[in-house]
Write a protein that holds these residues in place. Structure first.
Motif, PDB file in Angstrom:
ATOM      1  N   HIS A 169       0.816  -1.208   0.000  1.00 13.43           N
ATOM      2  CA  HIS A 169       0.000   0.000   0.000  1.00 13.43           C
ATOM      3  C   HIS A 169       0.859   1.273   0.000  1.00 13.43           C
ATOM      4  N   ILE A 170       0.541   2.150  -0.940  1.00 17.47           N
ATOM      5  CA  ILE A 170       1.327   3.363  -1.170  1.00 17.47           C
ATOM      6  C   ILE A 170       0.416   4.576  -1.133  1.00 17.47           C
ATOM      7  N   LEU A 171       0.882   5.632  -0.494  1.00 21.26           N
ATOM      8  CA  LEU A 171       0.230   6.941  -0.547  1.00 21.26           C
ATOM      9  C   LEU A 171       1.147   7.893  -1.290  1.00 21.26           C
ATOM     10  N   ILE A 172       0.620   8.543  -2.327  1.00 15.07           N
ATOM     11  CA  ILE A 172       1.383   9.525  -3.093  1.00 15.07           C
ATOM     12  C   ILE A 172       0.652  10.856  -3.014  1.00 15.07           C
ATOM     13  N   ALA A 173       1.350  11.895  -2.615  1.00 11.88           N
ATOM     14  CA  ALA A 173       0.727  13.213  -2.486  1.00 11.88           C
ATOM     15  C   ALA A 173       1.630  14.273  -3.099  1.00 11.88           C
ATOM     16  N   GLY A 174       1.007  15.280  -3.685  1.00 15.56           N
ATOM     17  CA  GLY A 174       1.791  16.361  -4.264  1.00 15.56           C
ATOM     18  C   GLY A 174       0.925  17.342  -5.015  1.00 15.56           C
ATOM     19  N   GLU A 175       1.378  18.573  -5.056  1.00 19.62           N
ATOM     20  CA  GLU A 175       0.652  19.622  -5.761  1.00 19.62           C
ATOM     21  C   GLU A 175       0.663  19.366  -7.262  1.00 19.62           C
ATOM     22  N   THR A 176      -0.192  20.084  -7.992  1.00 18.28           N
ATOM     23  CA  THR A 176      -0.196  20.024  -9.448  1.00 18.28           C
ATOM     24  C   THR A 176       1.179  20.425  -9.980  1.00 18.28           C
ATOM     25  N   THR A 196       1.999   1.690   4.137  1.00 21.00           N
ATOM     26  CA  THR A 196       3.354   1.520   4.667  1.00 21.00           C
ATOM     27  C   THR A 196       4.393   2.374   3.954  1.00 21.00           C
ATOM     28  N   VAL A 197       4.072   2.848   2.754  1.00 17.44           N
ATOM     29  CA  VAL A 197       5.007   3.688   2.008  1.00 17.44           C
ATOM     30  C   VAL A 197       4.320   4.992   1.646  1.00 17.44           C
ATOM     31  N   SER A 198       4.941   6.107   2.007  1.00 16.47           N
ATOM     32  CA  SER A 198       4.422   7.428   1.647  1.00 16.47           C
ATOM     33  C   SER A 198       5.426   8.131   0.745  1.00 16.47           C
ATOM     34  N   MET A 199       4.935   8.732  -0.318  1.00 18.70           N
ATOM     35  CA  MET A 199       5.768   9.525  -1.220  1.00 18.70           C
ATOM     36  C   MET A 199       5.214  10.940  -1.233  1.00 18.70           C
ATOM     37  N   GLY A 200       5.951  11.864  -0.664  1.00 20.21           N
ATOM     38  CA  GLY A 200       5.521  13.250  -0.599  1.00 20.21           C
ATOM     39  C   GLY A 200       6.282  14.106  -1.595  1.00 20.21           C
ATOM     40  N   PHE A 201       5.609  14.473  -2.690  1.00 23.41           N
ATOM     41  CA  PHE A 201       6.185  15.437  -3.623  1.00 23.41           C
ATOM     42  C   PHE A 201       5.965  16.835  -3.032  1.00 23.41           C
ATOM     43  N   LYS A 202       6.128  17.865  -3.810  1.00 23.32           N
ATOM     44  CA  LYS A 202       5.988  19.222  -3.284  1.00 23.32           C
ATOM     45  C   LYS A 202       4.602  19.407  -2.666  1.00 23.32           C
ATOM     46  N   LEU A 203       4.578  19.736  -1.376  1.00 28.81           N
ATOM     47  CA  LEU A 203       3.324  19.967  -0.664  1.00 28.81           C
ATOM     48  C   LEU A 203       3.257  21.418  -0.200  1.00 28.81           C
ATOM     49  N   ARG A 204       2.063  21.837   0.147  1.00 28.50           N
ATOM     50  CA  ARG A 204       1.821  23.256   0.405  1.00 28.50           C
ATOM     51  C   ARG A 204       2.519  23.748   1.664  1.00 28.50           C
ATOM     52  N   ASP A 205       2.461  22.968   2.736  1.00 26.70           N
ATOM     53  CA  ASP A 205       3.028  23.452   3.996  1.00 26.70           C
ATOM     54  C   ASP A 205       3.435  22.285   4.889  1.00 26.70           C
ATOM     55  N   MET A 206       3.946  22.623   6.044  1.00 22.04           N
ATOM     56  CA  MET A 206       4.444  21.627   6.983  1.00 22.04           C
ATOM     57  C   MET A 206       3.331  20.710   7.484  1.00 22.04           C
ATOM     58  N   ILE A 207       2.115  21.254   7.610  1.00 24.69           N
ATOM     59  CA  ILE A 207       0.986  20.446   8.090  1.00 24.69           C
ATOM     60  C   ILE A 207       0.697  19.305   7.121  1.00 24.69           C
ATOM     61  N   SER A 229       9.451   4.934   4.153  1.00 25.06           N
ATOM     62  CA  SER A 229       9.084   3.512   4.212  1.00 25.06           C
ATOM     63  C   SER A 229       9.778   2.915   5.422  1.00 25.06           C
ATOM     64  N   ASP A 230      10.815   2.123   5.195  1.00 24.01           N
ATOM     65  CA  ASP A 230      11.581   1.646   6.337  1.00 24.01           C
ATOM     66  C   ASP A 230      12.515   2.728   6.858  1.00 24.01           C
ATOM     67  N   GLN A 231      12.725   3.783   6.069  1.00 28.93           N
ATOM     68  CA  GLN A 231      13.510   4.945   6.463  1.00 28.93           C
ATOM     69  C   GLN A 231      13.112   6.114   5.562  1.00 28.93           C
ATOM     70  N   LEU A 232      13.704   7.267   5.794  1.00 26.46           N
ATOM     71  CA  LEU A 232      13.420   8.434   4.959  1.00 26.46           C
ATOM     72  C   LEU A 232      14.414   8.498   3.802  1.00 26.46           C
ATOM     73  N   TYR A 233      13.895   8.759   2.605  1.00 22.23           N
ATOM     74  CA  TYR A 233      14.713   8.917   1.410  1.00 22.23           C
ATOM     75  C   TYR A 233      14.365  10.239   0.738  1.00 22.23           C
TER      76      TYR A 233
END
Length: 390
Positions: free
Chosen positions: A142-149, A297-308, A331-335
């Motif tokens: 399971h993967i979560l991908i988030a990021g602005e346009t 279990t895996v999060s991929m954060g592209f450019k997001l609006r703010d720290m929240i 995931s198992d660590q930060l990359y």
């Protein structure tokens, strides 16, 4: 030997200057009133071809939170390509000599070679050493991908799906795609692995009811044959892996049944061979409740609006990203990684060998009282000309 000693002393002096600029020191006075500055103790300096790594410990009484708050001073002193990690006393500062490319062209041969070591390999991107980072969806489901346009989120989805299609045969992998924005997944419609590409919320809800039924059937099979994973079922009862990918799934938040099924999927899907890839532009704590977040279990954060938003996705620093395609993965660590850039045109070329003419099919789901739930097409053979041409 002397030059190595001088090099080490120079490196220590540079770090002490950084401590001074960051106000990370204590002042002592001797009996004559003369002041002395005491900095965190530098325990080791390691020189490698690609980096310099410091290990230092704080003086008793120093607040470790103040070190992380002043990470910007370390970047001002040593450049942006650093990592600062630590706990209540001991910290490691890594200064990288290389920088990641601002663009990483998708090269399928290289990517398949790297993900083929896994049962269900996911391509993430390259680190600053030019190494591909991948993982096995069976082990980190399971993967979560988030990021602005424009951040690279959509291209990452395209790369992941295209790579999975090239890696697995249709009888080994089925893809169920929900495209709430009606803009991302049309190129996958005729791919043999793809069971449906849906954009209507009601159709996606029906599709998830079908997935719910599949979860129940697989769960029954593992119980009957007393196995812990569907891969251990007898050959005649084996099922293909299923990946459910929903872009902008936040648009489904008002449908309680849908959110309940998604919660169940990410909770039990791993052992049943059913996995979720969920993406969104604007992370929302109400949508990403603790149950769902705990199982992605895996999060991929592209450019997001703010720290929240970065905190909701669990990708610290994602709000500070400057380049498209760059993201923080947890995931198992930060990359910190650069995602492969796969254009729409190249994706179509890579997918063309997997295209088939599909027949229209309906999947019927029965409710508990025997009444038929709404049907939806799981495969389509009629498409709008404009979409076919796209």
């Amino acid at each position: 030997m002397l030059s190595e000693f001088i090099k080490r002393q120079k490196a220590k002096s540079d770090l002490n200057k950084c401590f001074m600029n960051a106000d990370l020191y204590k002042i002592y006075k001797n009996s004559s009133g003369r002041q002395f500055f005491s900095y965190p103790k530098i325990q080791a300096v390691v020189f490698k071809e690609d980096l310099i790594q410091y290990t230092f410990t704080l003086l008793n009484g120093m607040d470790p939170k103040e070190v992380l708050k002043r990470e910007y001073v370390f970047k001002q002193s040593f450049g942006p390509n650093i990592e600062l990690e630590g706990d209540y006393k001991r910290f490691i500062l890594t200064i990288y000599k290389k920088t990641m490319p601002k663009e990483l062209i998708y090269k399928q041969e290289e990517i398949i070679r790297n993900i083929s070591q896994h049962s269900l390999g996911i391509i993430c991107g390259q680190n600053r050493f030019g190494e591909y980072v991948t993982f096995d969806l069976l082990k980190q489901p399971h993967i979560l991908i988030a990021g602005e346009t424009g951040s690279g989120k959509s291209t990452q989805l395209r790369s992941i799906l295209t790579s999975l299609i090239a890696l697995k045969k249709p009888h080994e992998l089925e893809l169920y795609l929900g495209d709430c924005k009606k803009s991302e997944f049309h190129i996958f419609r005729k791919v043999e692995h793809v069971k449906c590409v849906l954009s209507n919320v009601k159709d996606i809800a029906d599709m998830l009811q079908h997935i719910k039924q599949e979860l129940d059937e697989r769960s029954d099979l593992t119980e009957v044959f007393e196995v812990s994973h569907v891969d251990d079922l007898p050959e005649e009862h084996k099922r293909p892996y299923i990946v459910v990918c929903i872009d902008e799934f936040v648009m489904l938040r008002k449908n309680e049944d849908v959110m309940e099924i998604l919660t169940e999927l990410v909770a039990i899907g791993r052992t049943l061979g059913v996995f979720a890839v969920l993406s969104m532009q604007r992370p929302n704590a109400k949508v990403l409740d603790t149950t769902i977040r705990a199982n992605l279990t895996v999060s991929m954060g592209f450019k997001l609006r703010d720290m929240i938003e970065a905190r909701i996705v669990n990708t610290p620093g994602a709000h500070e990203i400057e380049h498209s395609g760059r993201f923080i993965m947890n995931s198992d660590q930060l990359y910190e990684l650069q995602a492969p850039y796969l254009t729409l045109e190249n994706a179509k070329k890579l997918l063309s060998p997997f295209m088939v003419v599909k027949e229209a099919k309906e999947v019927k789901n029965d409710s508990e009282d025997g009444s038929e739930l709404s049907n939806h097409l799981l495969e389509e053979d009629v498409f709008i000309d404009a979409i076919d041409e796209a």
